[in-house]
Design an enzyme around this catalytic site. Sequence first.
Site, PDB file in Angstrom:
ATOM      1  N   HIS A  59       3.704  47.793  42.009  1.00 20.12           N
ATOM      2  CA  HIS A  59       3.911  48.370  40.680  1.00 20.12           C
ATOM      3  C   HIS A  59       2.565  48.893  40.177  1.00 20.12           C
ATOM      4  CE1 HIS A  59       7.844  46.068  39.540  1.00 20.12           C
ATOM      5  NE2 HIS A  59       7.891  46.591  40.753  1.00 20.12           N
ATOM      6  N   GLU A  61       0.886  48.426  37.486  1.00 21.94           N
ATOM      7  CA  GLU A  61      -0.001  47.413  36.910  1.00 21.94           C
ATOM      8  C   GLU A  61      -0.735  46.639  38.005  1.00 21.94           C
ATOM      9  OE1 GLU A  61       3.247  47.982  36.334  1.00 21.94           O
ATOM     10  OE2 GLU A  61       3.896  46.993  34.497  1.00 21.94           O
ATOM     11  N   CYS A  89       7.192  44.232  33.768  1.00 17.67           N
ATOM     12  CA  CYS A  89       8.267  43.319  34.172  1.00 17.67           C
ATOM     13  C   CYS A  89       7.705  41.894  34.260  1.00 17.67           C
ATOM     14  CB  CYS A  89       8.834  43.754  35.529  1.00 17.67           C
ATOM     15  SG  CYS A  89       7.675  43.543  36.900  1.00 17.67           S
ATOM     16  N   CYS A  92       4.782  41.557  36.882  1.00 18.87           N
ATOM     17  CA  CYS A  92       3.525  42.121  36.401  1.00 18.87           C
ATOM     18  C   CYS A  92       2.962  41.318  35.233  1.00 18.87           C
ATOM     19  CB  CYS A  92       3.725  43.579  36.020  1.00 18.87           C
ATOM     20  SG  CYS A  92       4.072  44.616  37.470  1.00 18.87           S
TER      21      CYS A  92
END
Length: 161
Positions: A59, A61, A89, A92
């Site tokens: 992801h 992040e 999410c 993360c």
Amino acid sequence: MSNKNLNDVDMAFMQQALQLAQQAGEAGEVPVGAIVVKDGEVIGRGSNAPIGTSDPTAHAEIMAMRDAAKQLGNYRLIDCTLYVSLEPCAMCSGAIHHARIARLVYGASDPKTGACGSVINLMDETKLNHHTEVTRGIMATECGALLSGFFSARRKKSIQS
């Protein structure tokens, strides 16, 4: 720093995260971008890449925090701010917690998987030993429009196939 100055700084850094999100979308990934800032300098950049890397943890992040940790030579990102175009999410949010990010700034809320207030709020969990300051909604309209446009084009392409 005044709220107006902080908002201007947040918008400038969010614009950089949004550019990374656009690049992710052009690569066929969900368009999410993130940067890590320390002392006014970008030290980490990331965009969504789980499809291209065959890595479910890739992801934006996570990618930005990995980059920043490499730059600092430390997995703790003390006194850093993470800017991300979409609400993180749970995965993360957990990584943000473990990295000790001081401040999180995000654009669009995620009503399906958002873990910073939309679905759950891990950032406000009092039982956790670290708490990240959260600023929500910076350039939310632009961040949300990028995501909406991406999924709309994807649906249109799917219908035409």
